[in-house]
Design a protein around this motif. Structure first.
Motif, PDB file in Angstrom:
ATOM      1  N   ARG A 239      -7.691 -20.421  -5.267  1.00 29.08           N
ATOM      2  CA  ARG A 239      -7.674 -18.897  -5.098  1.00 29.08           C
ATOM      3  C   ARG A 239      -7.089 -18.666  -3.673  1.00 29.08           C
ATOM      4  NH1 ARG A 239      -9.470 -13.865  -3.701  1.00 29.08           N
ATOM      5  NH2 ARG A 239      -9.897 -12.371  -5.152  1.00 29.08           N
ATOM      6  N   VAL A 240      -5.985 -17.824  -3.762  1.00 29.15           N
ATOM      7  CA  VAL A 240      -5.347 -17.613  -2.349  1.00 29.15           C
ATOM      8  C   VAL A 240      -5.281 -16.012  -2.279  1.00 29.15           C
ATOM      9  CG1 VAL A 240      -3.290 -17.949  -1.247  1.00 29.15           C
ATOM     10  CG2 VAL A 240      -3.899 -19.700  -3.084  1.00 29.15           C
ATOM     11  N   GLY A 241      -5.398 -15.743  -1.050  1.00 28.55           N
ATOM     12  CA  GLY A 241      -5.510 -14.331  -0.794  1.00 28.55           C
ATOM     13  C   GLY A 241      -4.973 -13.964   0.673  1.00 28.55           C
ATOM     14  N   ILE A 242      -4.096 -12.653   0.753  1.00 26.12           N
ATOM     15  CA  ILE A 242      -3.649 -12.440   2.187  1.00 26.12           C
ATOM     16  C   ILE A 242      -4.879 -12.116   3.205  1.00 26.12           C
ATOM     17  CG2 ILE A 242      -2.092 -11.104   3.551  1.00 26.12           C
ATOM     18  CD1 ILE A 242      -0.407 -10.944   1.093  1.00 26.12           C
ATOM     19  N   GLU A 243      -5.031 -12.616   4.406  1.00 24.28           N
ATOM     20  CA  GLU A 243      -5.844 -12.427   5.239  1.00 24.28           C
ATOM     21  C   GLU A 243      -6.158 -10.669   5.425  1.00 24.28           C
ATOM     22  OE1 GLU A 243      -7.941 -14.242   8.919  1.00 24.28           O
ATOM     23  OE2 GLU A 243      -5.666 -13.647   9.283  1.00 24.28           O
ATOM     24  N   GLY A 244      -7.320 -10.464   5.302  1.00 18.36           N
ATOM     25  CA  GLY A 244      -7.840  -8.900   5.291  1.00 18.36           C
ATOM     26  C   GLY A 244      -7.578  -8.155   4.102  1.00 18.36           C
ATOM     27  N   LEU A 245      -6.890  -8.866   3.090  1.00 17.70           N
ATOM     28  CA  LEU A 245      -6.391  -8.240   1.737  1.00 17.70           C
ATOM     29  C   LEU A 245      -6.911  -9.070   0.668  1.00 17.70           C
ATOM     30  CD1 LEU A 245      -3.015  -6.820   2.790  1.00 17.70           C
ATOM     31  CD2 LEU A 245      -4.878  -5.426   2.251  1.00 17.70           C
ATOM     32  N   GLU A 246      -7.953 -10.354   0.696  1.00 18.23           N
ATOM     33  CA  GLU A 246      -8.277 -11.033  -0.110  1.00 18.23           C
ATOM     34  C   GLU A 246      -8.551 -10.508  -1.414  1.00 18.23           C
ATOM     35  OE1 GLU A 246      -9.216 -10.849   3.177  1.00 18.23           O
ATOM     36  OE2 GLU A 246      -9.347 -13.025   3.772  1.00 18.23           O
ATOM     37  N   ASN A 247      -9.059  -9.341  -1.448  1.00 16.73           N
ATOM     38  CA  ASN A 247      -9.535  -8.616  -2.839  1.00 16.73           C
ATOM     39  C   ASN A 247      -8.441  -7.629  -3.369  1.00 16.73           C
ATOM     40  OD1 ASN A 247     -12.062 -10.037  -2.698  1.00 16.73           O
ATOM     41  ND2 ASN A 247     -12.689  -8.463  -1.209  1.00 16.73           N
ATOM     42  N   LYS A 248      -7.308  -7.339  -2.390  1.00 13.81           N
ATOM     43  CA  LYS A 248      -6.499  -6.522  -3.043  1.00 13.81           C
ATOM     44  C   LYS A 248      -4.921  -7.446  -3.545  1.00 13.81           C
ATOM     45  CE  LYS A 248      -8.247  -2.227  -1.052  1.00 13.81           C
ATOM     46  NZ  LYS A 248      -8.029  -1.229  -1.853  1.00 13.81           N
ATOM     47  N   ILE A 249      -4.636  -8.277  -2.615  1.00 15.44           N
ATOM     48  CA  ILE A 249      -3.677  -9.059  -3.054  1.00 15.44           C
ATOM     49  C   ILE A 249      -3.940 -10.710  -3.098  1.00 15.44           C
ATOM     50  CG2 ILE A 249      -1.162  -9.564  -1.984  1.00 15.44           C
ATOM     51  CD1 ILE A 249      -0.965  -6.963  -0.829  1.00 15.44           C
ATOM     52  N   TRP A 250      -3.995 -11.068  -4.128  1.00 16.60           N
ATOM     53  CA  TRP A 250      -4.523 -12.451  -4.147  1.00 16.60           C
ATOM     54  C   TRP A 250      -3.995 -13.192  -5.533  1.00 16.60           C
ATOM     55  CZ3 TRP A 250      -7.649 -13.450  -8.475  1.00 16.60           C
ATOM     56  CH2 TRP A 250      -8.156 -12.479  -9.334  1.00 16.60           C
TER      57      TRP A 250
ATOM     58  N   ASP B 146      -4.380 -15.653 -12.654  1.00 19.78           N
ATOM     59  CA  ASP B 146      -4.958 -14.597 -12.432  1.00 19.78           C
ATOM     60  C   ASP B 146      -4.523 -13.928 -10.966  1.00 19.78           C
ATOM     61  OD1 ASP B 146      -6.418 -12.397 -12.923  1.00 19.78           O
ATOM     62  OD2 ASP B 146      -8.421 -13.098 -12.661  1.00 19.78           O
ATOM     63  N   GLY B 147      -4.598 -12.626 -11.086  1.00 18.30           N
ATOM     64  CA  GLY B 147      -4.169 -12.337  -9.409  1.00 18.30           C
ATOM     65  C   GLY B 147      -4.162 -10.730  -9.517  1.00 18.30           C
ATOM     66  N   ALA B 148      -3.825 -10.247  -8.399  1.00 17.48           N
ATOM     67  CA  ALA B 148      -3.602  -8.759  -8.154  1.00 17.48           C
ATOM     68  C   ALA B 148      -2.767  -8.504  -7.088  1.00 17.48           C
ATOM     69  CB  ALA B 148      -4.945  -8.061  -7.972  1.00 17.48           C
ATOM     70  N   GLY B 149      -2.099  -7.402  -6.905  1.00 16.77           N
ATOM     71  CA  GLY B 149      -1.373  -7.104  -5.819  1.00 16.77           C
ATOM     72  C   GLY B 149      -0.053  -7.711  -5.789  1.00 16.77           C
ATOM     73  N   ARG B 150       1.217  -6.794  -5.395  1.00 19.54           N
ATOM     74  CA  ARG B 150       2.373  -7.241  -5.581  1.00 19.54           C
ATOM     75  C   ARG B 150       2.798  -8.372  -4.549  1.00 19.54           C
ATOM     76  NH1 ARG B 150       7.808  -4.170  -6.484  1.00 19.54           N
ATOM     77  NH2 ARG B 150       9.083  -6.005  -6.252  1.00 19.54           N
TER      78      ARG B 150
ATOM     79  N   ASP C 277      -2.569   2.910   3.546  1.00 20.13           N
ATOM     80  CA  ASP C 277      -2.289   4.169   3.304  1.00 20.13           C
ATOM     81  C   ASP C 277      -1.825   4.589   2.081  1.00 20.13           C
ATOM     82  OD1 ASP C 277      -0.724   6.573   4.934  1.00 20.13           O
ATOM     83  OD2 ASP C 277       1.363   5.671   3.940  1.00 20.13           O
ATOM     84  N   ILE C 278      -1.141   3.467   1.270  1.00 14.36           N
ATOM     85  CA  ILE C 278      -1.173   3.740  -0.083  1.00 14.36           C
ATOM     86  C   ILE C 278      -2.147   4.170  -1.056  1.00 14.36           C
ATOM     87  CG2 ILE C 278      -0.523   2.630  -2.394  1.00 14.36           C
ATOM     88  CD1 ILE C 278       1.601   0.780  -0.855  1.00 14.36           C
ATOM     89  N   ASP C 279      -3.613   3.440  -0.560  1.00 12.59           N
ATOM     90  CA  ASP C 279      -4.639   3.970  -1.252  1.00 12.59           C
ATOM     91  C   ASP C 279      -4.909   5.068  -0.863  1.00 12.59           C
ATOM     92  OD1 ASP C 279      -4.864   1.363  -2.345  1.00 12.59           O
ATOM     93  OD2 ASP C 279      -6.140   0.509  -1.114  1.00 12.59           O
ATOM     94  N   LYS C 280      -4.822   5.555   0.491  1.00 10.69           N
ATOM     95  CA  LYS C 280      -5.327   6.877   0.840  1.00 10.69           C
ATOM     96  C   LYS C 280      -4.723   8.061   0.265  1.00 10.69           C
ATOM     97  CE  LYS C 280      -5.556   9.605   5.178  1.00 10.69           C
ATOM     98  NZ  LYS C 280      -5.364   9.723   6.450  1.00 10.69           N
ATOM     99  N   LYS C 281      -3.213   7.611   0.120  1.00 10.14           N
ATOM    100  CA  LYS C 281      -2.393   8.955  -0.336  1.00 10.14           C
ATOM    101  C   LYS C 281      -2.220   8.871  -1.867  1.00 10.14           C
ATOM    102  CE  LYS C 281       0.572   9.467   3.716  1.00 10.14           C
ATOM    103  NZ  LYS C 281       1.469   8.940   4.463  1.00 10.14           N
ATOM    104  N   GLY C 282      -2.441   7.636  -2.520  1.00  7.35           N
ATOM    105  CA  GLY C 282      -2.102   7.461  -3.862  1.00  7.35           C
ATOM    106  C   GLY C 282      -0.679   7.286  -4.452  1.00  7.35           C
ATOM    107  N   TYR C 283       0.207   6.979  -3.336  1.00 11.19           N
ATOM    108  CA  TYR C 283       1.518   6.656  -3.679  1.00 11.19           C
ATOM    109  C   TYR C 283       1.914   6.203  -2.480  1.00 11.19           C
ATOM    110  CZ  TYR C 283       2.887  10.661  -0.513  1.00 11.19           C
ATOM    111  OH  TYR C 283       2.800  11.357   0.711  1.00 11.19           O
TER     112      TYR C 283
ATOM    113  N   ASP D 249       5.098  -1.122  -3.524  1.00 12.13           N
ATOM    114  CA  ASP D 249       3.623  -0.687  -3.970  1.00 12.13           C
ATOM    115  C   ASP D 249       2.881  -1.917  -4.327  1.00 12.13           C
ATOM    116  OD1 ASP D 249       1.517   0.583  -4.887  1.00 12.13           O
ATOM    117  OD2 ASP D 249       2.656   2.368  -5.732  1.00 12.13           O
ATOM    118  N   TYR D 250       1.946  -2.148  -3.476  1.00 12.01           N
ATOM    119  CA  TYR D 250       1.369  -3.363  -3.683  1.00 12.01           C
ATOM    120  C   TYR D 250       0.462  -3.366  -5.271  1.00 12.01           C
ATOM    121  CZ  TYR D 250      -3.369  -1.633  -3.068  1.00 12.01           C
ATOM    122  OH  TYR D 250      -4.840  -0.784  -3.430  1.00 12.01           O
ATOM    123  N   ARG D 251       0.340  -2.206  -5.743  1.00  8.74           N
ATOM    124  CA  ARG D 251      -0.305  -1.873  -6.940  1.00  8.74           C
ATOM    125  C   ARG D 251       0.330  -2.623  -8.171  1.00  8.74           C
ATOM    126  NH1 ARG D 251      -1.938   4.025  -6.259  1.00  8.74           N
ATOM    127  NH2 ARG D 251       0.555   3.953  -5.902  1.00  8.74           N
ATOM    128  N   ASN D 252       1.738  -2.616  -7.909  1.00  9.91           N
ATOM    129  CA  ASN D 252       2.707  -3.071  -9.123  1.00  9.91           C
ATOM    130  C   ASN D 252       2.710  -4.516  -9.032  1.00  9.91           C
ATOM    131  OD1 ASN D 252       3.053  -0.437  -9.475  1.00  9.91           O
ATOM    132  ND2 ASN D 252       4.832  -0.115  -8.283  1.00  9.91           N
TER     133      ASN D 252
END
Length: 198
Positions: free
Chosen positions: A8-19, A127-131, A148-154, A170-173
């Motif tokens: 399981r690999v994640g970007i430090e500080g974003l392990e639950n969003k981009i992994w 498995d994974g999440a985050g662009r 910022d993307i999470d706060k603004k929604g875009y 957009d990391y969500r894609n």
């Protein structure tokens, strides 16, 4: 018998969003694991990297004569994953681009026997999440963009993957099917970039 290793690999500080959860055989090298990480996280792969594990540093070996670290680096290109002594739940750390460092936190989840005839299936993202990442940005700068993307929604952020193209970031894609379709070609391109002398 060869093994399929799961990380399981994640970007430090974003392990639950981009992994990502990556499967790769133990016949592959430490460098191959690094190339898989760079490929699946959308890196342009034009900076140096190293992987730290158990007080050892596995280096990409490109400019090794310029290395001034206290720990003598080990060549990641010739070191098989089967030979580094992995134990379940061990952690590793990969640093990419020493100027604008992105750090990947890697957890070894375990292994299973490789089924006969399936060796070409791997590496594979299960498995994974985050662009992915953005080259030339530190991981903490990427974290600010994600927040910022999470706060603004875009997203209002763009990146340039080369040759004057601009793509909205957009990391969500994240599309795991597309990621796997392109993965092996990207890994080969990255491997050639690091290992093939011009």
């Amino acid at each position: 018998m060869a093994k399929v290793l799961t990380f399981r690999v994640g970007i430090e500080g974003l392990e639950n969003k981009i992994w990502r959860k990556i499967e790769i055989t133990d016949r592959r090298t430490v460098a191959d694991l690094a190339y898989t990480i760079l490929a699946t996280f959308d890196s342009l792969a034009y900076h140096l990297y190293n992987i730290k594990y158990k007080d050892k540093v596995y280096d990409c070996w490109v400019c090794i004569e310029d290395d001034h670290s206290e720990i003598p680096p080990i060549n990641a290109v010739i070191t098989k994953l089967s030979g580094i002594g992995l134990k379940e739940n061990d952690t590793m750390e990969m640093e990419y681009d020493t100027g604008s460092t992105t750090t990947f936190k890697i957890v070894y989840l375990g292994s299973r026997d490789l089924e006969k005839g399936n060796g070409t299936h791997y590496p594979y993202i299960i498995d994974g999440a985050g662009r992915g990442m953005l080259d030339d940005l530190c991981d903490f700068e990427l974290k600010e963009i994600v927040e910022d993307i999470d706060k603004k929604g875009y997203s209002k952020y763009y990146f340039t993957p080369g040759y004057e193209r601009k793509i909205k970031y957009d990391y969500r894609n994240f599309n795991i099917k597309n990621n796997n379709t392109l993965l092996k070609g990207r890994i080969l391109d990255i491997k050639n970039g690091y290992e093939v002398e011009e």
